[in-house]
Design an enzyme around this catalytic site. Sequence first.
Site, PDB file in Angstrom:
ATOM      1  N   GLU A  64       0.745  -1.181  -0.094  1.00 47.33           N
ATOM      2  CA  GLU A  64      -0.077  -0.103  -0.005  1.00 47.33           C
ATOM      3  C   GLU A  64       0.478   1.012  -0.499  1.00 47.33           C
ATOM      4  OE1 GLU A  64      -1.732  -0.478   3.844  1.00 47.33           O
ATOM      5  OE2 GLU A  64      -3.276  -2.142   3.255  1.00 47.33           O
ATOM      6  N   CYS A  99       0.532  33.217  12.342  1.00 45.96           N
ATOM      7  CA  CYS A  99       0.343  33.672  13.556  1.00 45.96           C
ATOM      8  C   CYS A  99       0.938  32.837  14.656  1.00 45.96           C
ATOM      9  CB  CYS A  99      -0.777  33.926  13.808  1.00 45.96           C
ATOM     10  SG  CYS A  99      -0.905  35.039  15.414  1.00 45.96           S
ATOM     11  N   GLU A 100       2.275  32.193  14.562  1.00 46.70           N
ATOM     12  CA  GLU A 100       2.536  30.977  15.388  1.00 46.70           C
ATOM     13  C   GLU A 100       4.247  30.255  14.944  1.00 46.70           C
ATOM     14  OE1 GLU A 100       0.576  27.484  16.879  1.00 46.70           O
ATOM     15  OE2 GLU A 100      -1.340  27.810  15.860  1.00 46.70           O
TER      16      GLU A 100
HETATM   17  N1  LLP Z   1      -1.043   1.429   4.365  1.00 48.77           N
HETATM   18  C1  LLP Z   1      -1.800   2.589   5.686  1.00 48.77           C
HETATM   19  C2  LLP Z   1      -2.792   1.088   6.437  1.00 48.77           C
HETATM   20  C3  LLP Z   1      -1.102   3.679   6.457  1.00 48.77           C
HETATM   21  O1  LLP Z   1      -1.782   3.601   7.547  1.00 48.77           O
HETATM   22  C4  LLP Z   1      -0.613   4.069   5.344  1.00 48.77           C
HETATM   23  C5  LLP Z   1       0.058   5.379   6.137  1.00 48.77           C
HETATM   24  C6  LLP Z   1      -0.329   3.594   3.878  1.00 48.77           C
HETATM   25  C7  LLP Z   1      -0.135   2.474   3.418  1.00 48.77           C
HETATM   26  C8  LLP Z   1       0.592   4.812   3.528  1.00 48.77           C
HETATM   27  O2  LLP Z   1       2.780   4.844   3.764  1.00 48.77           O
HETATM   28  P1  LLP Z   1       3.256   5.110   2.971  1.00 48.77           P
HETATM   29  O3  LLP Z   1       3.277   4.238   2.057  1.00 48.77           O
HETATM   30  O4  LLP Z   1       2.697   6.961   2.761  1.00 48.77           O
HETATM   31  O5  LLP Z   1       3.873   5.752   4.147  1.00 48.77           O
HETATM   32  N2  LLP Z   1       1.738  12.713   7.295  1.00 48.77           N
HETATM   33  C9  LLP Z   1       2.132  11.366   7.818  1.00 48.77           C
HETATM   34  C10 LLP Z   1       1.992  10.620   7.320  1.00 48.77           C
HETATM   35  C11 LLP Z   1       1.334   9.260   7.848  1.00 48.77           C
HETATM   36  C12 LLP Z   1       1.230   7.607   7.079  1.00 48.77           C
HETATM   37  C13 LLP Z   1       0.068   7.304   7.450  1.00 48.77           C
HETATM   38  N3  LLP Z   1      -0.503   6.042   7.356  1.00 48.77           N
HETATM   39  C14 LLP Z   1       3.833  12.302   7.676  1.00 48.77           C
HETATM   40  O6  LLP Z   1       3.400  13.539   6.953  1.00 48.77           O
HETATM   41  O7  LLP Z   1       4.866  11.481   6.882  1.00 48.77           O
END
Ligand code: LLP
Length: 419
Positions: free
Chosen positions: A274, A343-344
């Site tokens: 994923e 504003c932070e």
């Molecule tokens: N599958 C599941 C169940 C997940 O929770 C996530 C990400 C992914 C796949 C995708 O993961 P990736 O390949 O994008 O690492 N906002 C944070 C990242 C949060 C990720 C949440 N889950 C950031 O900006 O680093």
Amino acid sequence: MFSQKDGVLTVEDVPVTEIVEETGTPVYITSRARLEENTRAYREAFPDAGLLYAVKANNNLALMKIISSQGFGADVFSDGELYLALLAGFKKERILFNGNSKSREEIEIGIVSGVKFSVDSLDELKTISEVAKEYGKEVEIAFRINPDVDPKTHPKIATGLKESKFGLPHNMAVEAYRVALELDGVVPVGIHCHIGSQILELSPFVHALNRVIDIAAEIEKEGVELNFVDMGGGLGIDYEGKGSPSPADFAKAILPEFERRKSELGSDPQLWLEPGRSIVGNTTILLTRVNAVKKGYRNFVAVDAGFNLLIRPAMYGAYHRVAVANKMDRGAEETYTIVGPICESGDVLARDRKLPKVEPGDLVAIFDAGAYGFVMSSQYNGRPRCAEVLVSGDRWDVIRERESYGDLIVKQKIPEWLL
Ligand code: LLP
């Protein structure tokens, strides 16, 4: 895909100055060629795997249309993401509904849409079974297992440690599958885990895979026939210019182990992944305009985008490369800290960066902003969200319009007694 011509940053064949003349700033700009390079790299590295794009990373419809047309399925984490994924052309058979806190309504929508579920708790399992029976359906499920593996990443994006809120503790997994086998309306066909995000070392994936296959072997004995083993997303990207594993490296690390361990199983499950960040992260820049340069304790460059549009530096202390997009041919002269208009004090996009001399009116590009950028944006401080643009060769199109003041009041209501 990101280069320069006559000192101006170009995205594919388009100088960014041409875009901002029409769209203004801030603006997110994505390269289609880079996006397709990323999807292709995954398909080539994992020709036999089920690849589900993690919609949470970037849910712009145009980008998702490109990804779905490359043969990807989708990992969705809410009914809203499911709605967007279906609109973007992802096929329901290849959508997995993830999430640790799904409402009964969301479950209903998922079941009616005909997607598979990754189940996070026994309570959720019961609800799915009840709703499925109401609709006379059989829902294919996997359990999200918490493998208790350290992904060696930022603590806020580690999801497979035993203290994390996600998934069933691995020692409860077999019992959960036993319960599922007894219930009507649900058919366990998969096993799922996701250990975290921005992971740059590959060994935690192999470690988690082994945990998951150990459980797979156990649940097969209970009578589960596995169609898929979903190892989630998490592959990191090269934010700092220090290198990062490619999908091919990832495949080299995980596929032989998957094949070896799979031979111990009675069934022949497909590997699912994923990826989110590693599909969209490096496809996009956030382009901002300098409003003011101020010499103080630090050399501050105040630009027109802040954590309202890119929260990663403020939230995770994340590093994003920056450049002065209209002075790409000039050498670094001074050290600057790029701050936003919010504003932070935490509204810092990049700290102590060596850049050419910066002046008001200059354009600052923030790189690798395609994942968890616009999707995590807000209207904080009364700032309408910015536009998004897609570049393909020498053409470019607005794929999301800049919001207006009207968008700040959409859905708001003033009670009659206040009028
Ligand atoms: N599958 C599941 C169940 C997940 O929770 C996530 C990400 C992914 C796949 C995708 O993961 P990736 O390949 O994008 O690492 N906002 C944070 C990242 C949060 C990720 C949440 N889950 C950031 O900006 O680093």
